[in-house]
Motif scaffolding. Structure first.
Motif, PDB file in Angstrom:
ATOM      1  N   PRO A  53      12.607  12.177  58.346  1.00 18.87           N
ATOM      2  CA  PRO A  53      11.140  12.038  58.316  1.00 18.87           C
ATOM      3  C   PRO A  53      10.466  12.688  59.518  1.00 18.87           C
ATOM      4  O   PRO A  53       9.377  13.247  59.397  1.00 18.87           O
ATOM      5  CB  PRO A  53      10.943  10.515  58.316  1.00 18.87           C
ATOM      6  CG  PRO A  53      12.207   9.964  57.748  1.00 18.87           C
ATOM      7  CD  PRO A  53      13.282  10.875  58.253  1.00 18.87           C
ATOM      8  N   LEU A  54      11.127  12.628  60.684  1.00 25.61           N
ATOM      9  CA  LEU A  54      10.534  13.190  61.896  1.00 25.61           C
ATOM     10  C   LEU A  54      10.486  14.707  61.844  1.00 25.61           C
ATOM     11  O   LEU A  54       9.457  15.314  62.152  1.00 25.61           O
ATOM     12  CB  LEU A  54      11.335  12.728  63.110  1.00 25.61           C
ATOM     13  CG  LEU A  54      11.334  11.215  63.363  1.00 25.61           C
ATOM     14  CD1 LEU A  54      12.310  10.868  64.475  1.00 25.61           C
ATOM     15  CD2 LEU A  54       9.939  10.744  63.710  1.00 25.61           C
ATOM     16  N   MET A  73      10.111  20.397  51.401  1.00 20.74           N
ATOM     17  CA  MET A  73       9.717  19.392  50.426  1.00 20.74           C
ATOM     18  C   MET A  73       9.431  18.060  51.115  1.00 20.74           C
ATOM     19  O   MET A  73       8.507  17.326  50.737  1.00 20.74           O
ATOM     20  CB  MET A  73      10.827  19.208  49.378  1.00 20.74           C
ATOM     21  CG  MET A  73      10.506  18.172  48.304  1.00 20.74           C
ATOM     22  SD  MET A  73       9.057  18.586  47.294  1.00 20.74           S
ATOM     23  CE  MET A  73       9.697  19.957  46.350  1.00 20.74           C
ATOM     24  N   GLY A  74      10.217  17.747  52.147  1.00 23.30           N
ATOM     25  CA  GLY A  74       9.987  16.524  52.909  1.00 23.30           C
ATOM     26  C   GLY A  74       8.616  16.502  53.569  1.00 23.30           C
ATOM     27  O   GLY A  74       8.015  15.434  53.734  1.00 23.30           O
ATOM     28  N   PHE A  78       6.023  13.562  53.267  1.00 18.34           N
ATOM     29  CA  PHE A  78       5.421  12.927  54.446  1.00 18.34           C
ATOM     30  C   PHE A  78       3.899  12.925  54.345  1.00 18.34           C
ATOM     31  O   PHE A  78       3.248  11.909  54.642  1.00 18.34           O
ATOM     32  CB  PHE A  78       5.855  13.651  55.724  1.00 18.34           C
ATOM     33  CG  PHE A  78       5.361  12.983  56.979  1.00 18.34           C
ATOM     34  CD1 PHE A  78       6.126  12.009  57.610  1.00 18.34           C
ATOM     35  CD2 PHE A  78       4.124  13.323  57.519  1.00 18.34           C
ATOM     36  CE1 PHE A  78       5.654  11.378  58.760  1.00 18.34           C
ATOM     37  CE2 PHE A  78       3.654  12.697  58.661  1.00 18.34           C
ATOM     38  CZ  PHE A  78       4.425  11.723  59.283  1.00 18.34           C
ATOM     39  N   GLU A  79       3.307  14.043  53.924  1.00 17.02           N
ATOM     40  CA  GLU A  79       1.856  14.113  53.811  1.00 17.02           C
ATOM     41  C   GLU A  79       1.344  13.163  52.736  1.00 17.02           C
ATOM     42  O   GLU A  79       0.262  12.583  52.872  1.00 17.02           O
ATOM     43  CB  GLU A  79       1.412  15.548  53.520  1.00 17.02           C
ATOM     44  CG  GLU A  79       1.640  16.516  54.668  1.00 17.02           C
ATOM     45  CD  GLU A  79       0.942  16.095  55.947  1.00 17.02           C
ATOM     46  OE1 GLU A  79      -0.166  15.512  55.848  1.00 17.02           O
ATOM     47  OE2 GLU A  79       1.486  16.350  57.039  1.00 17.02           O
ATOM     48  N   GLY A  80       2.123  13.004  51.650  1.00 15.49           N
ATOM     49  CA  GLY A  80       1.749  12.042  50.625  1.00 15.49           C
ATOM     50  C   GLY A  80       1.749  10.629  51.173  1.00 15.49           C
ATOM     51  O   GLY A  80       0.826   9.838  50.920  1.00 15.49           O
ATOM     52  N   VAL A 146      20.009  14.278  52.316  1.00 12.62           N
ATOM     53  CA  VAL A 146      19.707  15.545  51.639  1.00 12.62           C
ATOM     54  C   VAL A 146      20.482  15.707  50.341  1.00 12.62           C
ATOM     55  O   VAL A 146      20.146  16.548  49.501  1.00 12.62           O
ATOM     56  CB  VAL A 146      20.023  16.731  52.578  1.00 12.62           C
ATOM     57  CG1 VAL A 146      21.516  16.856  52.796  1.00 12.62           C
ATOM     58  CG2 VAL A 146      19.441  18.037  52.046  1.00 12.62           C
ATOM     59  N   TYR A 147      21.489  14.868  50.116  1.00 10.01           N
ATOM     60  CA  TYR A 147      22.465  15.136  49.061  1.00 10.01           C
ATOM     61  C   TYR A 147      21.875  15.130  47.650  1.00 10.01           C
ATOM     62  O   TYR A 147      22.225  15.969  46.823  1.00 10.01           O
ATOM     63  CB  TYR A 147      23.623  14.146  49.157  1.00 10.01           C
ATOM     64  CG  TYR A 147      24.274  14.169  50.508  1.00 10.01           C
ATOM     65  CD1 TYR A 147      24.807  15.359  51.021  1.00 10.01           C
ATOM     66  CD2 TYR A 147      24.331  13.031  51.312  1.00 10.01           C
ATOM     67  CE1 TYR A 147      25.390  15.399  52.278  1.00 10.01           C
ATOM     68  CE2 TYR A 147      24.902  13.069  52.569  1.00 10.01           C
ATOM     69  CZ  TYR A 147      25.433  14.252  53.045  1.00 10.01           C
ATOM     70  OH  TYR A 147      25.987  14.298  54.297  1.00 10.01           O
ATOM     71  N   MET A 148      20.993  14.194  47.330  1.00  9.93           N
ATOM     72  CA  MET A 148      20.441  14.156  45.973  1.00  9.93           C
ATOM     73  C   MET A 148      19.526  15.353  45.713  1.00  9.93           C
ATOM     74  O   MET A 148      19.516  15.904  44.609  1.00  9.93           O
ATOM     75  CB  MET A 148      19.670  12.855  45.745  1.00  9.93           C
ATOM     76  CG  MET A 148      20.544  11.641  45.597  1.00  9.93           C
ATOM     77  SD  MET A 148      21.686  11.760  44.197  1.00  9.93           S
ATOM     78  CE  MET A 148      23.198  12.223  45.009  1.00  9.93           C
TER      79      MET A 148
END
Length: 265
Positions: A53-54, A73-74, A78-80, A146-148
Motif C-alpha cells: 500500500p505504501l 493498479m495498486g 489506493f486512490e479509490g 502480488v500473486y493473485m
C-alpha cells in the motif's frame, strides 16, 4: 476404453456460451469472491503486505523486480480507498480485496481454459473451484500479495494462447511479466506448443503479439530502472537479493522511503 477428445476451438466458437452457462460463470465468480471477502486479512502478515500500500501510494517500485503493473493498479486501488474511506483501518482490507477480486477472476479464467480444452462445463467448474479453494490459492487471495494479480494475467495469457488471440496474448503476457518476472517461464510451454502443433502456425500474429509484450516490458521495467542510478546498479542489487546478501548491499533511498510507514500500519 475411455477416451477424451482434446481440441482447440474454431474461430469465433470460443465466444459462444451454452444455455445457462453465463449464469453458471456469474454464480462461480460470486461464490468465490464472497467466500474470499468474508475471510479478508485485516493485518499485514508479511513485510510485503505492509509495503505494497505504501509503495502504491507513492508510485515506487515494489520489492525485488519492482512489480510495476501491480504497483500501477495498486495506485488506482489506493486512490479509490482514499476517495471513499480514508480510514487507516480499512486500507489493508481494501488491498486484501484487491487480491480477492483478481483471485476470483483467475478462477473464472481457469474455467474457460478447461472449457476450451475439453468442452466440458462440469470439468471447468470443478477444476476452478478446486483451485480457488486450495490452501495456497485461498491464502494468497485473502492477503495483500502480488500473486493473485499475477495468476490472473498468467491464466489469461494461457487462455488467449489457446484461443489463438495472439495480440491479446501479447498484452496479457506483458502485464503478467510486469507483475512478476517469473512469468518468463511461460516461454517453455508456449515453445513446446508450437513445436508439437500440427496446425498452421500463424507466425506473423505471434511475432506481432511478442512485439506488444516487448513494448509493455520496456515501459514497465524502464520505469523501474528510472529509480536506479544505472542498469548495473539494478542488476547488482537484484543479484544481491537472490544471493541473500542484500543486507550487505546499500539499499536504494527510494526503497527506504517507501518503508517508512511500516510501523504505522
Amino acid at each position: 476404453m475411455l477416451t477424451c477428445e482434446l481440441s482447440l476451438p474454431r474461430a469465433g466458437e470460443e465466444y459462444l456460451l451454452g444455455k445457462g452457462e453465463a449464469s453458471l460463470v456469474i454464480l462461480l465468480f460470486l461464490l468465490v469472491l464472497s467466500l474470499y471477502s468474508m475471510n479478508l486479512s485485516r493485518s499485514a502478515i508479511t513485510p510485503d503486505s505492509a509495503g505494497y500500500p505504501l509503495v502504491s501510494e507513492q508510485l515506487l517500485p515494489g520489492w525485488m523486480d519492482g512489480k510495476p503493473a501491480y504497483i500501477w493498479m495498486g495506485k488506482l486501488v489506493f486512490e479509490g480507498w482514499n476517495f471513499f474511506s480514508r480510514s487507516r483501518e480499512t486500507l489493508l482490507k481494501t488491498f486484501a480485496f484487491y487480491s480477492a477480486l483478481f483471485g476470483a477472476m483467475a478462477a473464472i479464467n481457469v474455467y474457460f481454459i478447461f472449457r476450451a480444452l475439453f468442452a466440458r462445463r462440469y470439468l471447468g467448474g470443478m477444476v476452478s473451484l478446486l483451485l480457488a479453494f486450495s490452501p495456497m490459492f485461498f491464502y494468497s487471495a485473502v492477503t495483500i500479495e502480488v500473486y493473485m494479480f499475477n495468476i490472473f494475467w498468467v491464466t489469461l495469457t494461457v487462455l488467449f494462447w489457446l484461443r489463438r488471440r495472439f495480440i491479446l496474448w501479447g498484452v496479457a503476457w506483458g502485464l503478467s511479466l510486469s507483475s512478476h518476472i517469473t512469468s518468463l517461464f511461460l516461454f517453455f510451454p508456449f515453445a513446446f506448443s508450437l513445436l508439437s502443433s500440427h496446425d498452421r502456425i500463424e507466425w506473423k500474429r505471434i511475432l506481432l503479439g511478442s512485439c506488444v509484450t516487448f513494448i509493455i516490458l520496456v515501459a514497465a521495467y524502464g520505469w523501474v530502472l528510472s529509480f536506479y542510478s544505472s542498469i548495473p546498479a539494478f542488476i547488482e542489487f537484484y543479484g544481491s537479493i537472490s544471493r541473500n546478501e542484500y543486507l550487505r548491499y546499500p539499499t536504494p533511498s527510494w526503497l527506504v522511503q517507501s518503508l517508512k510507514g511500516f510501523k504505522e500500519i
